[in-house]
Design a protein around this motif. Structure first.
Motif, PDB file in Angstrom:
ATOM      1  N   GLN A 198       0.706  -0.800   0.067  1.00  0.00           N
ATOM      2  CA  GLN A 198       0.075  -0.042   0.498  1.00  0.00           C
ATOM      3  C   GLN A 198       0.810   1.278  -0.319  1.00  0.00           C
ATOM      4  O   GLN A 198       0.391   2.513  -1.136  1.00  0.00           O
ATOM      5  CB  GLN A 198      -1.076   0.096   1.479  1.00  0.00           C
ATOM      6  CG  GLN A 198       0.040   0.247   2.558  1.00  0.00           C
ATOM      7  CD  GLN A 198      -1.404  -0.251   3.603  1.00  0.00           C
ATOM      8  OE1 GLN A 198      -2.311  -0.793   3.623  1.00  0.00           O
ATOM      9  NE2 GLN A 198      -1.118   1.070   5.010  1.00  0.00           N
ATOM     10  N   TYR A 199       1.953   1.336   0.701  1.00  0.00           N
ATOM     11  CA  TYR A 199       3.197   1.897   0.704  1.00  0.00           C
ATOM     12  C   TYR A 199       3.625   2.637  -1.067  1.00  0.00           C
ATOM     13  O   TYR A 199       4.164   3.180  -1.008  1.00  0.00           O
ATOM     14  CB  TYR A 199       4.046   1.998   1.611  1.00  0.00           C
ATOM     15  CG  TYR A 199       2.832   2.264   2.546  1.00  0.00           C
ATOM     16  CD1 TYR A 199       2.586   3.225   3.539  1.00  0.00           C
ATOM     17  CD2 TYR A 199       3.031   0.707   3.801  1.00  0.00           C
ATOM     18  CE1 TYR A 199       1.689   3.171   4.550  1.00  0.00           C
ATOM     19  CE2 TYR A 199       2.699   0.626   4.557  1.00  0.00           C
ATOM     20  CZ  TYR A 199       1.791   0.933   5.051  1.00  0.00           C
ATOM     21  OH  TYR A 199       1.138   1.426   6.356  1.00  0.00           O
ATOM     22  N   GLU A 214       2.761   2.744  -3.814  1.00  0.00           N
ATOM     23  CA  GLU A 214       3.043   3.404  -4.396  1.00  0.00           C
ATOM     24  C   GLU A 214       2.740   4.638  -4.856  1.00  0.00           C
ATOM     25  O   GLU A 214       2.668   5.827  -4.952  1.00  0.00           O
ATOM     26  CB  GLU A 214       1.434   3.290  -5.458  1.00  0.00           C
ATOM     27  CG  GLU A 214       1.429   1.850  -5.613  1.00  0.00           C
ATOM     28  CD  GLU A 214      -0.256   1.609  -6.073  1.00  0.00           C
ATOM     29  OE1 GLU A 214      -1.740   2.905  -4.778  1.00  0.00           O
ATOM     30  OE2 GLU A 214      -1.169   0.687  -6.276  1.00  0.00           O
ATOM     31  N   ASN A 215       3.450   4.768  -3.188  1.00  0.00           N
ATOM     32  CA  ASN A 215       3.206   6.502  -2.490  1.00  0.00           C
ATOM     33  C   ASN A 215       4.493   6.791  -2.216  1.00  0.00           C
ATOM     34  O   ASN A 215       5.061   8.423  -2.434  1.00  0.00           O
ATOM     35  CB  ASN A 215       2.382   6.800  -0.949  1.00  0.00           C
ATOM     36  CG  ASN A 215       0.984   6.134  -1.339  1.00  0.00           C
ATOM     37  OD1 ASN A 215       0.077   6.234  -2.391  1.00  0.00           O
ATOM     38  ND2 ASN A 215       0.550   5.744  -0.463  1.00  0.00           N
ATOM     39  N   HIS A 216       6.161   5.756  -2.303  1.00  0.00           N
ATOM     40  CA  HIS A 216       7.051   5.951  -1.372  1.00  0.00           C
ATOM     41  C   HIS A 216       8.243   5.919  -2.812  1.00  0.00           C
ATOM     42  O   HIS A 216       7.679   5.014  -3.264  1.00  0.00           O
ATOM     43  CB  HIS A 216       7.032   6.604  -0.596  1.00  0.00           C
ATOM     44  CG  HIS A 216       6.318   6.534   0.368  1.00  0.00           C
ATOM     45  ND1 HIS A 216       6.134   8.244   0.835  1.00  0.00           N
ATOM     46  CD2 HIS A 216       5.426   6.416   1.412  1.00  0.00           C
ATOM     47  CE1 HIS A 216       5.871   8.506   1.549  1.00  0.00           C
ATOM     48  NE2 HIS A 216       4.620   7.503   1.911  1.00  0.00           N
ATOM     49  N   ASP A 232      11.459  10.313  -1.783  1.00  0.00           N
ATOM     50  CA  ASP A 232      10.821  10.863  -2.542  1.00  0.00           C
ATOM     51  C   ASP A 232      11.687  11.881  -2.973  1.00  0.00           C
ATOM     52  O   ASP A 232      11.109  12.920  -3.334  1.00  0.00           O
ATOM     53  CB  ASP A 232       8.953  11.315  -2.553  1.00  0.00           C
ATOM     54  CG  ASP A 232       8.040  10.225  -1.913  1.00  0.00           C
ATOM     55  OD1 ASP A 232       8.627   9.049  -2.301  1.00  0.00           O
ATOM     56  OD2 ASP A 232       7.652  10.555  -0.263  1.00  0.00           O
TER      57      ASP A 232
END
Length: 104
Positions: free
Chosen positions: A23-24, A26-28, A84
């Motif tokens: 879940q993380y 895609e964000n980092h 990021d």
């Protein structure tokens, strides 16, 4: 019947938990900037691999000796961890702090 005499259910052997879902991921993106032969860089990589592996977050390593821009910007701070694209830490990587940055 008294709780002292109740039979406990048979325990099943615990299997190691699989890493949490991605879940993380895609964000980092975690970037480890390092150089060959650097023991602090080796230590930092172990932490990055563990945390990113647990959370399913992708990470990449960059060799400071192969990139003049990275060399100029980070030479005195390696190893450097970016989350990021923004500097998260340098020299020593704290597992709890990195994990927190990736899960918030």
């Amino acid at each position: 019947m008294s709780p002292l005499f109740r039979r406990k259910p048979a325990q099943t052997p615990q299997t190691p938990q699989a890493p949490q879902s991605s879940q993380y991921s895609e964000n980092h993106l975690v970037t480890l900037i390092r150089k060959p032969g650097c023991h602090l860089c080796d230590d930092a990589q172990l932490v990055v691999e563990k945390v990113c592996g647990d959370l399913g977050v992708p990470w990449e390593g960059k060799d400071i000796t192969q990139d003049p821009r990275l060399h100029d910007e980070y030479w005195e701070q390696i190893p450097v961890v970016l989350v990021d694209g923004r500097q998260h830490t340098f020299w020593r990587v704290n597992e709890e702090r990195l994990r927190k940055a990736l899960t918030e």
